[in-house]
Design a protein around this motif. Structure first.
Motif, PDB file in Angstrom:
ATOM      1  N   ILE A 196     110.087  76.619  51.379  1.00  0.00           N
ATOM      2  CA  ILE A 196     110.259  76.156  49.997  1.00  0.00           C
ATOM      3  C   ILE A 196     110.143  74.635  49.930  1.00  0.00           C
ATOM      4  N   THR A 197     110.710  73.936  50.901  1.00  0.00           N
ATOM      5  CA  THR A 197     110.585  72.478  50.937  1.00  0.00           C
ATOM      6  C   THR A 197     109.119  72.067  51.018  1.00  0.00           C
ATOM      7  N   LYS A 198     108.366  72.707  51.906  1.00  0.00           N
ATOM      8  CA  LYS A 198     106.946  72.388  52.056  1.00  0.00           C
ATOM      9  C   LYS A 198     106.164  72.773  50.796  1.00  0.00           C
ATOM     10  N   HIS A 199     106.505  73.916  50.233  1.00  0.00           N
ATOM     11  CA  HIS A 199     105.792  74.377  49.038  1.00  0.00           C
ATOM     12  C   HIS A 199     105.977  73.389  47.876  1.00  0.00           C
ATOM     13  N   VAL A 200     107.196  72.915  47.673  1.00  0.00           N
ATOM     14  CA  VAL A 200     107.468  71.986  46.576  1.00  0.00           C
ATOM     15  C   VAL A 200     106.678  70.689  46.762  1.00  0.00           C
ATOM     16  N   ILE A 201     106.645  70.201  47.995  1.00  0.00           N
ATOM     17  CA  ILE A 201     105.897  68.969  48.265  1.00  0.00           C
ATOM     18  C   ILE A 201     104.400  69.204  48.077  1.00  0.00           C
ATOM     19  N   ALA A 202     103.900  70.303  48.626  1.00  0.00           N
ATOM     20  CA  ALA A 202     102.468  70.588  48.545  1.00  0.00           C
ATOM     21  C   ALA A 202     102.032  70.854  47.112  1.00  0.00           C
ATOM     22  N   ALA A 203     102.934  71.422  46.287  1.00  0.00           N
ATOM     23  CA  ALA A 203     102.583  71.748  44.906  1.00  0.00           C
ATOM     24  C   ALA A 203     102.233  70.510  44.089  1.00  0.00           C
ATOM     25  N   ALA A 204     102.660  69.329  44.554  1.00  0.00           N
ATOM     26  CA  ALA A 204     102.300  68.091  43.870  1.00  0.00           C
ATOM     27  C   ALA A 204     100.856  67.687  44.152  1.00  0.00           C
ATOM     28  N   ASP A 205     100.239  68.345  45.129  1.00  0.00           N
ATOM     29  CA  ASP A 205      98.844  68.059  45.484  1.00  0.00           C
ATOM     30  C   ASP A 205      97.934  69.028  44.729  1.00  0.00           C
ATOM     31  N   GLY A 206      97.016  68.488  43.969  1.00  0.00           N
ATOM     32  CA  GLY A 206      96.144  69.325  43.155  1.00  0.00           C
ATOM     33  C   GLY A 206      95.322  70.305  43.948  1.00  0.00           C
ATOM     34  N   ARG A 207      94.986  69.966  45.194  1.00  0.00           N
ATOM     35  CA  ARG A 207      94.155  70.859  45.994  1.00  0.00           C
ATOM     36  C   ARG A 207      94.913  72.123  46.395  1.00  0.00           C
TER      37      ARG A 207
END
Length: 426
Positions: A196-207
């Motif tokens: 979940i931590t990684k998902h939240v951070i990655a979700a800020a990346d448009g790709r």
């Protein structure tokens, strides 16, 4: 309680006295080896209480008089580990609660509480949740929302008409069942926090979010949701077959030493093997999303696997895209997944060794030894230990529901941009 009866072995024709444990069941197939010639004798039981409990054997039943003349006694309890050779309550495995106490020690009540909670949840809550999730998958929104309001008004589930609100409500209902049937282990809970931590951070990346939206647009996520739901449903409908695997978490030090010598007298390997294979396959398909989040953070793109590959992976099988990753066997997918040190323990709940053993066309449940064996592995694995692996696999399926919940919400076209902005600030 125990009931006493007798049968005549269809092989050696010797009389056998039987002490049979009873419990509420919609249908249990069991077995025991004849104490004289070791021929496996199958039977079945059905009934909710002693008044309607029926037991049948693939053998001739004896009169009470003939039972009294039987020189050997067999204890059969398909609901807890036992010992076929026990001829009294004092022998290890000869008495149901004594067997559980000797295996679990001071934690016996904790195990019984988990079992009773699971049985209650499946009977009382799962039918409503299954109905709600079916409406969700079929996009019958009027029926979905009326069921949510009628059946779950006292639950704190999200309400609303957007894609992400419906996804959140549907998955929250599913989790209300699964995490109470098998509470999360330290391994699965640890993985979920990390993901979940990684998902939240990655979700800020448009790709990353674009990849999720693409998967949603071609119905890949929806197909996975359906597959996972179907597998969870099969697990819950057959819960009685594998619930005793949960004893693995409650074994005392002495119990851990003795459990491999105990037997669970259930003749249901065909069904439990299918459950393990189906669950394992679905989990393998969902691994791409945690890996995509990790790739985005570490390498700047969900499809960028970097230069690090599993050391035991053949060079020709190294991947640089999910098109190649999706073609790998689940064993190789797991090796990529385990490149994250925090996910190694979770990956162990998907036991490749067990999957390989039961995947053999010649695998069988040896009813003399109580072990799952093949011609090349005659020692195999204790059936009760296998059920422990199946219990762990359901825990993994429950966590995977939460992975798909996060993925489906973020892939929603109506997921507010403000939420992605918050993700960037985390």
């Amino acid at each position: 309680m125990m009931i006493r009866m007798g049968i005549r072995c269809p092989g050696c024709e010797q009389p056998v006295a039987i002490r049979m444990a009873t419990d509420s069941t919609s249908g249990t197939r069991f077995y025991f080896p004849c104490p004289n010639c070791r021929l496996p004798i199958r039977g079945s039981a059905v009934g909710q209480d002693i008044s309607d409990y029926a037991v049948s054997f693939e053998a001739e039943r004896l009169s009470d008089h003939d039972v009294s003349l039987a020189p050997k006694v067999v204890t059969i309890n398909p609901y807890v580990p036992n010992n076929f050779s026990a001829d009294s309550h004092d022998a290890v495995g000869g008495f149901s609660m004594m067997a559980l106490n000797r295996l679990t020690g001071e934690r016996v009540l904790d195990f019984m509480k988990e079992r009773d909670t699971a049985l209650g949840i499946i009977k009382q809550l799962w039918p409503q949740v299954r109905r709600l999730y079916e409406y969700y998958l079929d996009e019958q929104w009027d029926a979905f929302e009326s069921t949510l309001a009628r059946e779950f008004s006292e639950w704190d589930f999200p309400t609303g008409h957007t894609t992400h609100e419906r996804a959140s409500a549907a998955h929250s209902a599913m989790l209300a069942v699964t995490v109470n049937v098998v509470p999360p282990s330290a391994a699965t809970a640890g993985f979920l926090r990390s993901y979940i931590t990684k998902h939240v951070i990655a979700a800020a990346d448009g790709r990353y979010s674009s990849m999720l939206k693409e998967d949603a647009s071609i119905a890949e996520i929806k197909i996975l949701q359906r597959s996972l739901f179907d597998v969870v449903d099969r697990f819950l409908l057959r819960h009685e077959m594998w619930l005793m695997g949960g004893i693995k978490r409650y074994l005392s030090a002495t119990g851990a030493e003795n459990v491999d010598h105990m037997t669970l007298a259930r003749d249901e390997f065909g069904e439990t093997r299918d459950l393990y294979q189906q669950g394992f396959e679905v989990l393998g398909k969902v691994l791409k999303y945690p890996i995509a989040a990790r790739n985005t953070i570490e390498h700047g793109h969900p499809e960028n696997f970097g230069d690090q590959h599993p050391s035991n992976l053949p060079t020709k099988d190294r991947v640089d895209s999910f098109a190649k990753f999706n073609k790998l066997s689940n064993a190789y997918k797991l090796r990529y997944f385990q490149l994250d040190p925090g996910w190694v323990d979770f990956a162990k709940t998907m036991n490749s060794k067990t999957r390989n053993l039961i995947g053999h066309g010649v695998v069988r449940h040896d009813l003399r030894s109580g072990r799952i064996v093949t011609p090349s592995d005659t020692n195999g694995v204790n059936y009760l230990v296998f059920l422990g692996n199946l219990h762990d696999l359901f825990d993994s399926l429950s966590v995977t529901l939460q992975v798909l919940q996060a993925v489906r919400i973020t892939s929603s076209t109506d997921w507010p941009e403000s939420n992605r902005t918050k993700s960037r600030q985390c």
